[in-house]
Design a protein around this motif. Structure first.
Motif, PDB file in Angstrom:
ATOM      1  N   PRO A  14       1.917  -1.601  -4.529  1.00  0.00           N
ATOM      2  CA  PRO A  14       2.818  -1.683  -5.686  1.00  0.00           C
ATOM      3  C   PRO A  14       2.147  -1.412  -7.026  1.00  0.00           C
ATOM      4  N   PHE A  15       0.818  -1.500  -7.113  1.00  0.00           N
ATOM      5  CA  PHE A  15       0.137  -1.238  -8.379  1.00  0.00           C
ATOM      6  C   PHE A  15       0.009   0.252  -8.695  1.00  0.00           C
ATOM      7  N   LEU A  16       0.320   1.096  -7.700  1.00  0.00           N
ATOM      8  CA  LEU A  16       0.074   2.534  -7.865  1.00  0.00           C
ATOM      9  C   LEU A  16       1.115   3.234  -8.731  1.00  0.00           C
ATOM     10  N   GLY A  17       2.249   2.611  -8.964  1.00  0.00           N
ATOM     11  CA  GLY A  17       3.302   3.245  -9.740  1.00  0.00           C
ATOM     12  C   GLY A  17       4.574   3.378  -8.938  1.00  0.00           C
ATOM     13  N   PRO A  69      -2.467   3.738 -17.759  1.00  0.00           N
ATOM     14  CA  PRO A  69      -1.540   2.785 -18.387  1.00  0.00           C
ATOM     15  C   PRO A  69      -0.631   2.076 -17.389  1.00  0.00           C
ATOM     16  N   HIS A  70      -0.062   2.821 -16.437  1.00  0.00           N
ATOM     17  CA  HIS A  70       0.881   2.156 -15.528  1.00  0.00           C
ATOM     18  C   HIS A  70       0.170   1.222 -14.560  1.00  0.00           C
ATOM     19  N   ALA A  75       4.247  11.175  -8.778  1.00  0.00           N
ATOM     20  CA  ALA A  75       3.340  11.676  -9.816  1.00  0.00           C
ATOM     21  C   ALA A  75       2.378  10.574 -10.264  1.00  0.00           C
ATOM     22  N   GLU A  76       2.892   9.364 -10.458  1.00  0.00           N
ATOM     23  CA  GLU A  76       2.013   8.261 -10.867  1.00  0.00           C
ATOM     24  C   GLU A  76       1.029   7.909  -9.765  1.00  0.00           C
ATOM     25  N   ARG A  77       1.483   7.932  -8.530  1.00  0.00           N
ATOM     26  CA  ARG A  77       0.591   7.588  -7.420  1.00  0.00           C
ATOM     27  C   ARG A  77      -0.492   8.640  -7.241  1.00  0.00           C
TER      28      ARG A  77
END
Length: 405
Positions: free
Chosen positions: A366-369, A388-389, A373-375
């Motif tokens: 869950p911390f990956l985004g 940042p995320h 794209a965020e992951r």
């Protein structure tokens, strides 16, 4: 705190899945799966030649020489463990705590399950003295213990059992005539292979150990179920493999043709697969270490995570604060923390732990985004904790625990 509908807390249908990678599918794996999608023929029960040869190569590279007639594939490790439990018979022994999916296989077959305490320094492997006492007690009460399932690189505790402890547990099990199933799903996710020594029980006691590896641990997304098993190179191992194949055939438990192709590609460990695995392990190790620091800083207890994509936290020191929120057991801790953290926090009772103990498993995905794209950005970043995320997610996580001091 009011409980929600108990139907939503069932131990099997609503049980927690293994910790996921949370990453976009590797393009080369997707290509291997897509290339096989047009094949009309089913993979036979137990796996086809390409998949079994690849599995043998995988084990050979890990010091476990294997012939194809000693290997079996199935659509996920639960199917393999169900077939093994059916084939071996008798009562089943499991460490406490243990992977959430182990016990339901035995219960579904009407087998008795007995949990054995683990030592203070790790999970996954029973304390040898507790194992001997448990076996003695079962037999004194008319039981028939035959099977011990263990996991050197453990879900849920994220620990890696030291070789000397594994050896002692193996000697105790062998002395009592138990067959062992070594769940090695997480062996390739050890955070620091140079600092953590992992020995397979099959290296120590090759004639009595069947190895099971679910490929969702190191290689495949969870929606592509595939697992492989390695049997002892003995007459008894041959007979056990034959019985397991009978059960898998009766269940229609075959790996889907496209998934078998992707699994064979992954088990061959080409550069794209090994590079992705190494990057994913580094990423989740950083996240697990950060989450562990936050949990311990808030006053909870947790062994340092050494493998996998999770950690196991004991909130007993925070019991007075949690009681003020109506939390008095693991189910209430699960409900409360899942809502408070905005991420799954399955209670220790899901893993065979005591309901009254305030223990939870926390995953790092869950911390990956929230987007691919965020992951992907987290996977490629030199320091993912500075994104940042990711930083925001870890800050909120730490604040949620700090507020319970």
């Amino acid at each position: 705190m009011r409980r929600t509908d108990p139907e939503g807390h069932g131990p099997v249908r609503y049980g927690p899945p293994p910790p996921a990678q949370g990453l976009p599918v590797l393009p080369e794996l997707a290509a291997a799966l897509s290339a096989a999608a047009g094949r009309p023929h089913a993979v036979p029960p137990g796996g086809d030649t390409a998949l079994l040869d690849a599995a043998c190569g995988y084990w050979d590279r890990r010091g476990l020489p294997t012939a194809p007639d000693r290997a079996v594939a199935a659509p996920g490790a639960p199917a393999l463990l169900l077939a093994l439990t059916a084939a071996i018979g008798g009562d089943v022994l499991l460490p406490r705590p243990c992977a959430a999916w182990w016990e339901p296989q035995a219960r579904a077959l009407g087998r008795s399950v007995f949990h054995v305490a683990t030592p203070a320094e790790c999970g996954g492997v029973p304390d040898p003295y507790a194992l001997l006492e448990t076996v003695r007690r079962i037999r004194a009460e008319g039981g028939d213990p035959r099977l011990l399932v263990l996991c050197v690189a453990d879900d849920p505790t994220a620990t890696v059992a030291p070789p000397e402890l594994v050896h002692e547990a193996m000697e105790a099990a062998a002395g009592e005539g138990l067959h062992l199933v070594s769940d090695e799903t997480w062996r390739d996710t050890v955070h620091d292979p140079h600092d953590t020594v992992l020995f397979s029980p099959a290296e120590m006691l090759p004639d009595r150990v069947t190895v099971v590896t679910d490929l969702a641990g190191p290689f495949l997304p969870p929606g592509w179920p595939a697992a492989v098993a390695r049997f002892p190179a003995t007459g008894d191992g041959t007979a056990l493999r034959d019985r397991v194949l009978d059960v898998l055939t009766a269940l229609g438990a075959q790996v889907a043709t496209p998934v078998a192709a992707a699994a064979a590609y992954a088990l061959g460990e080409p550069a794209p697969v090994t590079e992705r695995l190494a990057a994913a392990v580094r990423l989740h190790a950083r996240l697990a270490a950060a989450a562990h620091r936050a949990v311990v800083a808030a006053g909870a207890l947790s062994l340092p995570p050494r493998a996998g994509r999770h950690l196991y936290a004991d909130l007993a020191p925070l019991r007075p604060s949690l009681a003020a929120h109506g939390v008095g057991d693991a189910q209430e801790a699960e409900d409360f923390l899942t809502a408070r953290l905005g991420m799954p926090a399955p209670g220790g009772h899901r893993f065979g732990d005591d309901l009254g103990a305030l223990r939870v498993r926390l995953s790092t995905a869950p911390f990956l985004g929230t987007t691919d794209a965020e992951r992907a950005q987290a996977l490629d970043a030199p320091d993912p904790l500075e994104l940042p995320h990711v930083e925001r997610a870890l800050t909120l996580f730490g604040a949620a625990f700090e507020g319970l001091r």
